[in-house]
Scaffold this motif. Sequence first.
Motif, PDB file in Angstrom:
ATOM      1  N   GLU A   4      48.018  80.673  43.834  1.00 41.48           N
ATOM      2  CA  GLU A   4      48.197  82.060  43.404  1.00 41.48           C
ATOM      3  C   GLU A   4      48.576  82.162  41.934  1.00 41.48           C
ATOM      4  OE1 GLU A   4      51.016  83.862  46.007  1.00 41.48           O
ATOM      5  OE2 GLU A   4      49.667  83.794  47.727  1.00 41.48           O
ATOM      6  N   SER A   5      49.205  81.139  41.400  1.00 40.21           N
ATOM      7  CA  SER A   5      49.634  81.182  40.005  1.00 40.21           C
ATOM      8  C   SER A   5      48.466  81.117  39.028  1.00 40.21           C
ATOM      9  CB  SER A   5      50.616  80.040  39.724  1.00 40.21           C
ATOM     10  OG  SER A   5      49.935  78.797  39.773  1.00 40.21           O
TER      11      SER A   5
ATOM     12  N   PHE B  92      39.452  83.306  46.197  1.00 37.23           N
ATOM     13  CA  PHE B  92      40.794  82.823  46.512  1.00 37.23           C
ATOM     14  C   PHE B  92      40.910  82.481  47.996  1.00 37.23           C
ATOM     15  CE2 PHE B  92      45.131  83.663  47.957  1.00 37.23           C
ATOM     16  CZ  PHE B  92      45.802  82.701  47.229  1.00 37.23           C
ATOM     17  N   ARG B  93      40.359  83.333  48.863  1.00 34.01           N
ATOM     18  CA  ARG B  93      40.427  83.091  50.299  1.00 34.01           C
ATOM     19  C   ARG B  93      39.690  81.810  50.678  1.00 34.01           C
ATOM     20  NH1 ARG B  93      37.666  83.474  54.644  1.00 34.01           N
ATOM     21  NH2 ARG B  93      35.799  84.347  53.690  1.00 34.01           N
ATOM     22  N   LYS B  94      38.491  81.623  50.124  1.00 34.07           N
ATOM     23  CA  LYS B  94      37.717  80.415  50.415  1.00 34.07           C
ATOM     24  C   LYS B  94      38.434  79.165  49.908  1.00 34.07           C
ATOM     25  CE  LYS B  94      33.395  80.645  49.163  1.00 34.07           C
ATOM     26  NZ  LYS B  94      32.094  81.016  48.575  1.00 34.07           N
ATOM     27  N   LEU B  95      39.009  79.264  48.720  1.00 32.16           N
ATOM     28  CA  LEU B  95      39.740  78.124  48.164  1.00 32.16           C
ATOM     29  C   LEU B  95      40.991  77.823  48.978  1.00 32.16           C
ATOM     30  CD1 LEU B  95      39.755  76.038  45.902  1.00 32.16           C
ATOM     31  CD2 LEU B  95      40.996  77.676  44.501  1.00 32.16           C
TER      32      LEU B  95
ATOM     33  N   LEU C  84      39.862  76.083  52.149  1.00 33.77           N
ATOM     34  CA  LEU C  84      39.439  74.727  51.814  1.00 33.77           C
ATOM     35  C   LEU C  84      40.647  73.818  51.589  1.00 33.77           C
ATOM     36  CD1 LEU C  84      36.698  73.270  51.267  1.00 33.77           C
ATOM     37  CD2 LEU C  84      37.129  73.683  48.852  1.00 33.77           C
ATOM     38  N   THR C  85      41.628  74.334  50.875  1.00 35.63           N
ATOM     39  CA  THR C  85      42.845  73.565  50.605  1.00 35.63           C
ATOM     40  C   THR C  85      43.608  73.279  51.887  1.00 35.63           C
ATOM     41  OG1 THR C  85      42.994  74.576  48.426  1.00 35.63           O
ATOM     42  CG2 THR C  85      44.985  73.546  49.281  1.00 35.63           C
ATOM     43  N   GLU C  86      43.729  74.287  52.742  1.00 36.36           N
ATOM     44  CA  GLU C  86      44.444  74.090  54.007  1.00 36.36           C
ATOM     45  C   GLU C  86      43.733  73.065  54.885  1.00 36.36           C
ATOM     46  OE1 GLU C  86      46.513  76.854  57.416  1.00 36.36           O
ATOM     47  OE2 GLU C  86      45.700  77.766  55.610  1.00 36.36           O
ATOM     48  N   GLU C  87      42.408  73.121  54.923  1.00 37.66           N
ATOM     49  CA  GLU C  87      41.634  72.142  55.689  1.00 37.66           C
ATOM     50  C   GLU C  87      41.863  70.728  55.162  1.00 37.66           C
ATOM     51  OE1 GLU C  87      36.947  70.851  56.146  1.00 37.66           O
ATOM     52  OE2 GLU C  87      37.420  72.920  55.612  1.00 37.66           O
ATOM     53  N   TYR C  88      41.886  70.600  53.844  1.00 36.65           N
ATOM     54  CA  TYR C  88      42.092  69.288  53.229  1.00 36.65           C
ATOM     55  C   TYR C  88      43.479  68.747  53.540  1.00 36.65           C
ATOM     56  CZ  TYR C  88      41.930  65.657  49.647  1.00 36.65           C
ATOM     57  OH  TYR C  88      41.950  64.454  48.995  1.00 36.65           O
ATOM     58  N   LEU C  89      44.491  69.593  53.433  1.00 35.82           N
ATOM     59  CA  LEU C  89      45.852  69.144  53.710  1.00 35.82           C
ATOM     60  C   LEU C  89      46.031  68.790  55.186  1.00 35.82           C
ATOM     61  CD1 LEU C  89      47.879  71.587  51.462  1.00 35.82           C
ATOM     62  CD2 LEU C  89      47.400  69.178  51.038  1.00 35.82           C
ATOM     63  N   ASP C  90      45.382  69.525  56.071  1.00 30.88           N
ATOM     64  CA  ASP C  90      45.429  69.177  57.500  1.00 30.88           C
ATOM     65  C   ASP C  90      44.815  67.806  57.740  1.00 30.88           C
ATOM     66  OD1 ASP C  90      46.738  71.379  58.475  1.00 30.88           O
ATOM     67  OD2 ASP C  90      44.912  72.498  58.915  1.00 30.88           O
TER      68      ASP C  90
END
Length: 114
Positions: free
Chosen positions: A47-48, A57-60, A63-69
């Motif tokens: 967000e920063s 932003f939603r897609k990113l 994508l980030t949440e999927e990667y961290l999972d």
Amino acid sequence: MFGCLRRFIVLFVVIFAIGYYVFTKYGDEIYANVKRTVIDFALNDLESYNIKDQETFRKLSLLTEEYLDKLSEEDFSDAYDKTKYFFEEIKNYLSDNDITEIEFENLTKIIENE
């Protein structure tokens, strides 16, 4: 001297037993909360960057949440190095506050190659 050592040993055993009990009883909940906190921290960092388009932003974020999972099942030091690289790539792509489809594909390839 011997009494002090005995107190230390008893105190150590009691603290260890309490820690072991809490971990075995509530370990999954603690792990889930820590994982959620790390994901929230990463998304707040996104967000920063003041991304112009909300859809981007939603897609990113997804994508980030999927990667961290995906990385949550790996060794901590390996996951840290991979996460650091992933976020450096995002930072490079967001230098103009927007991400193109090609850059999204590159990020997706990073996830698939892990």
